[in-house]
Design a protein around this motif. Structure first.
Motif, PDB file in Angstrom:
ATOM      1  N   MET A 138      57.111  34.973  74.033  1.00  0.00           N
ATOM      2  CA  MET A 138      57.290  33.525  74.166  1.00  0.00           C
ATOM      3  C   MET A 138      58.062  32.975  72.978  1.00  0.00           C
ATOM      4  N   THR A 139      59.007  32.139  73.240  1.00  0.00           N
ATOM      5  CA  THR A 139      59.817  31.597  72.159  1.00  0.00           C
ATOM      6  C   THR A 139      59.279  30.278  71.640  1.00  0.00           C
ATOM      7  N   ASP A 140      58.317  29.688  72.363  1.00  0.00           N
ATOM      8  CA  ASP A 140      57.822  28.384  71.949  1.00  0.00           C
ATOM      9  C   ASP A 140      56.540  28.483  71.145  1.00  0.00           C
ATOM     10  N   ARG A 141      56.158  29.689  70.757  1.00  0.00           N
ATOM     11  CA  ARG A 141      54.951  29.848  69.947  1.00  0.00           C
ATOM     12  C   ARG A 141      55.214  29.451  68.498  1.00  0.00           C
ATOM     13  N   THR A 142      54.211  28.898  67.853  1.00  0.00           N
ATOM     14  CA  THR A 142      54.315  28.525  66.447  1.00  0.00           C
ATOM     15  C   THR A 142      54.110  29.770  65.598  1.00  0.00           C
ATOM     16  N   SER A 143      55.088  30.096  64.768  1.00  0.00           N
ATOM     17  CA  SER A 143      54.997  31.275  63.909  1.00  0.00           C
ATOM     18  C   SER A 143      54.357  30.906  62.576  1.00  0.00           C
ATOM     19  N   VAL A 144      53.463  31.765  62.107  1.00  0.00           N
ATOM     20  CA  VAL A 144      52.649  31.472  60.929  1.00  0.00           C
ATOM     21  C   VAL A 144      52.709  32.614  59.922  1.00  0.00           C
ATOM     22  N   LEU A 145      52.846  32.236  58.655  1.00  0.00           N
ATOM     23  CA  LEU A 145      52.729  33.186  57.551  1.00  0.00           C
ATOM     24  C   LEU A 145      51.430  32.887  56.816  1.00  0.00           C
ATOM     25  N   LEU A 146      50.583  33.881  56.638  1.00  0.00           N
ATOM     26  CA  LEU A 146      49.303  33.719  55.949  1.00  0.00           C
ATOM     27  C   LEU A 146      49.445  34.146  54.493  1.00  0.00           C
ATOM     28  N   VAL A 147      49.032  33.264  53.578  1.00  0.00           N
ATOM     29  CA  VAL A 147      49.181  33.547  52.151  1.00  0.00           C
ATOM     30  C   VAL A 147      47.833  33.405  51.454  1.00  0.00           C
ATOM     31  N   ASP A 148      47.322  34.511  50.937  1.00  0.00           N
ATOM     32  CA  ASP A 148      46.063  34.507  50.193  1.00  0.00           C
ATOM     33  C   ASP A 148      45.974  35.812  49.428  1.00  0.00           C
ATOM     34  N   ASP A 149      45.438  35.770  48.215  1.00  0.00           N
ATOM     35  CA  ASP A 149      45.365  36.991  47.427  1.00  0.00           C
ATOM     36  C   ASP A 149      44.207  37.894  47.860  1.00  0.00           C
ATOM     37  N   GLN A 150      43.356  37.406  48.749  1.00  0.00           N
ATOM     38  CA  GLN A 150      42.248  38.222  49.248  1.00  0.00           C
ATOM     39  C   GLN A 150      42.558  38.702  50.667  1.00  0.00           C
ATOM     40  N   GLU A 151      42.687  39.991  50.832  1.00  0.00           N
ATOM     41  CA  GLU A 151      43.049  40.562  52.130  1.00  0.00           C
ATOM     42  C   GLU A 151      42.027  40.222  53.201  1.00  0.00           C
ATOM     43  N   LEU A 152      40.758  40.195  52.835  1.00  0.00           N
ATOM     44  CA  LEU A 152      39.706  39.899  53.799  1.00  0.00           C
ATOM     45  C   LEU A 152      39.889  38.515  54.407  1.00  0.00           C
ATOM     46  N   ILE A 153      40.283  37.548  53.587  1.00  0.00           N
ATOM     47  CA  ILE A 153      40.510  36.188  54.088  1.00  0.00           C
ATOM     48  C   ILE A 153      41.728  36.152  55.002  1.00  0.00           C
ATOM     49  N   ARG A 154      42.793  36.830  54.609  1.00  0.00           N
ATOM     50  CA  ARG A 154      43.985  36.878  55.460  1.00  0.00           C
ATOM     51  C   ARG A 154      43.657  37.482  56.824  1.00  0.00           C
ATOM     52  N   LYS A 155      42.915  38.574  56.820  1.00  0.00           N
ATOM     53  CA  LYS A 155      42.578  39.244  58.073  1.00  0.00           C
ATOM     54  C   LYS A 155      41.667  38.359  58.928  1.00  0.00           C
ATOM     55  N   GLY A 156      40.772  37.619  58.271  1.00  0.00           N
ATOM     56  CA  GLY A 156      39.889  36.734  59.019  1.00  0.00           C
ATOM     57  C   GLY A 156      40.653  35.628  59.723  1.00  0.00           C
ATOM     58  N   PHE A 157      41.590  35.008  59.012  1.00  0.00           N
ATOM     59  CA  PHE A 157      42.415  33.971  59.633  1.00  0.00           C
ATOM     60  C   PHE A 157      43.299  34.562  60.736  1.00  0.00           C
ATOM     61  N   ALA A 158      43.812  35.765  60.502  1.00  0.00           N
ATOM     62  CA  ALA A 158      44.655  36.404  61.507  1.00  0.00           C
ATOM     63  C   ALA A 158      43.875  36.645  62.797  1.00  0.00           C
ATOM     64  N   MET A 159      42.626  37.045  62.680  1.00  0.00           N
ATOM     65  CA  MET A 159      41.792  37.287  63.860  1.00  0.00           C
ATOM     66  C   MET A 159      41.583  35.990  64.644  1.00  0.00           C
ATOM     67  N   ILE A 160      41.395  34.876  63.929  1.00  0.00           N
ATOM     68  CA  ILE A 160      41.201  33.586  64.596  1.00  0.00           C
ATOM     69  C   ILE A 160      42.466  33.167  65.339  1.00  0.00           C
ATOM     70  N   LEU A 161      43.617  33.348  64.699  1.00  0.00           N
ATOM     71  CA  LEU A 161      44.872  32.853  65.255  1.00  0.00           C
ATOM     72  C   LEU A 161      45.446  33.758  66.332  1.00  0.00           C
ATOM     73  N   ASP A 162      45.164  35.053  66.257  1.00  0.00           N
ATOM     74  CA  ASP A 162      45.767  35.998  67.196  1.00  0.00           C
ATOM     75  C   ASP A 162      45.303  35.793  68.632  1.00  0.00           C
ATOM     76  N   VAL A 163      44.191  35.103  68.819  1.00  0.00           N
ATOM     77  CA  VAL A 163      43.698  34.881  70.185  1.00  0.00           C
ATOM     78  C   VAL A 163      44.350  33.659  70.837  1.00  0.00           C
ATOM     79  N   GLU A 164      45.130  32.908  70.052  1.00  0.00           N
ATOM     80  CA  GLU A 164      45.788  31.711  70.582  1.00  0.00           C
ATOM     81  C   GLU A 164      47.114  32.082  71.237  1.00  0.00           C
ATOM     82  N   ASP A 165      47.326  31.582  72.454  1.00  0.00           N
ATOM     83  CA  ASP A 165      48.538  31.914  73.187  1.00  0.00           C
ATOM     84  C   ASP A 165      49.799  31.300  72.580  1.00  0.00           C
TER      85      ASP A 165
END
Length: 217
Positions: free
Chosen positions: A1-28
């Motif tokens: 899909m070309t109309d999806r909002t692209s996101v860059l996650l920035v945090d020095d803690q990998e666990l936090i980045r992965k947690g946010f990624a899990m939340i966002l990856d389920v969004e179409d």
């Protein structure tokens, strides 16, 4: 899909980045295109990936989120930066605002607020607690003089701006004014252009600094 909002996650803690990624990856309509571990890495990744939104931590080694936000906003104005903050970090919050951040969330915010903040509407989102602190800080330092730019607004646009300054979302404004969300989005875009605000944050602060809210019911 070309109309999806692209996101860059920035945090020095990998666990936090992965947690946010899990939340966002389920969004179409949202796609995580990359991660960065500090501000300098974020600046490089934005240049490479051109994300629509950067979800930015503040306290990081080497280059912090404030310096990175300033660089990104200056060099890539089409990319919005949403700051992740904690309730006690007022100085970081206001420095981020001055650096050009378009939104502020608390790290313990509900997942749906995170999704809203980086959605496709293109307007910033402020956590209610953060909104109040920004308003208190800005109004305590500024003279209460009506800004002439407000005179360019129609009555309905003024109503929308007042609602924005009260922290209402586009959907809430639409329900309160008995109009469609698309109509509200059009009004918001017109307001930002007329008052020369780069985003919703600046428009809300203007509403309070100018005394517009003093006249509101």
């Amino acid at each position: 899909m070309t109309d999806r909002t692209s996101v860059l996650l920035v945090d020095d803690q990998e666990l936090i980045r992965k947690g946010f990624a899990m939340i966002l990856d389920v969004e179409d309509d949202i796609v995580v295109v990359g991660e960065a571990r500090d501000g300098a890495d974020a600046v490089r990744k934005v240049a490479q990936l051109a994300p629509d939104v950067v979800l930015m931590d503040v306290q990081m080694p080497d280059m912090d989120g404030i310096a990175a936000t300033e660089r990104i906003v200056a060099e890539h104005p089409a990319t919005r930066v949403v700051i992740l903050t904690t309730f006690d970090d007022d100085e970081y919050l206001f420095a981020s605002l001055e650096a050009g951040a378009s939104g502020f969330l608390l790290k313990n915010c509900p997942p749906d607020e995170l999704v809203q903040a980086i959605g496709r509407e293109g307007h910033s989102l402020l956590a209610p607690e953060v909104t109040q602190r920004v308003i208190e800080r800005s109004t305590s330092r500024a003279p209460r003089e009506r800004d002439p730019r407000l005179e360019t607004l129609t009555d309905r646009e003024r109503d929308v701006l007042v609602a924005m300054a009260r922290g209402q979302s586009n959907a809430e404004i639409a329900a309160g004014l008995f109009v469609s969300s698309a109509t509200v989005k059009s009004h918001v875009s017109s307001i930002l252009a007329k008052v020369q605000a780069r985003d919703r944050v600046q428009a809300v602060i203007l509403a309070h600094e100018s005394g517009l809210m003093d006249d509101a019911d």
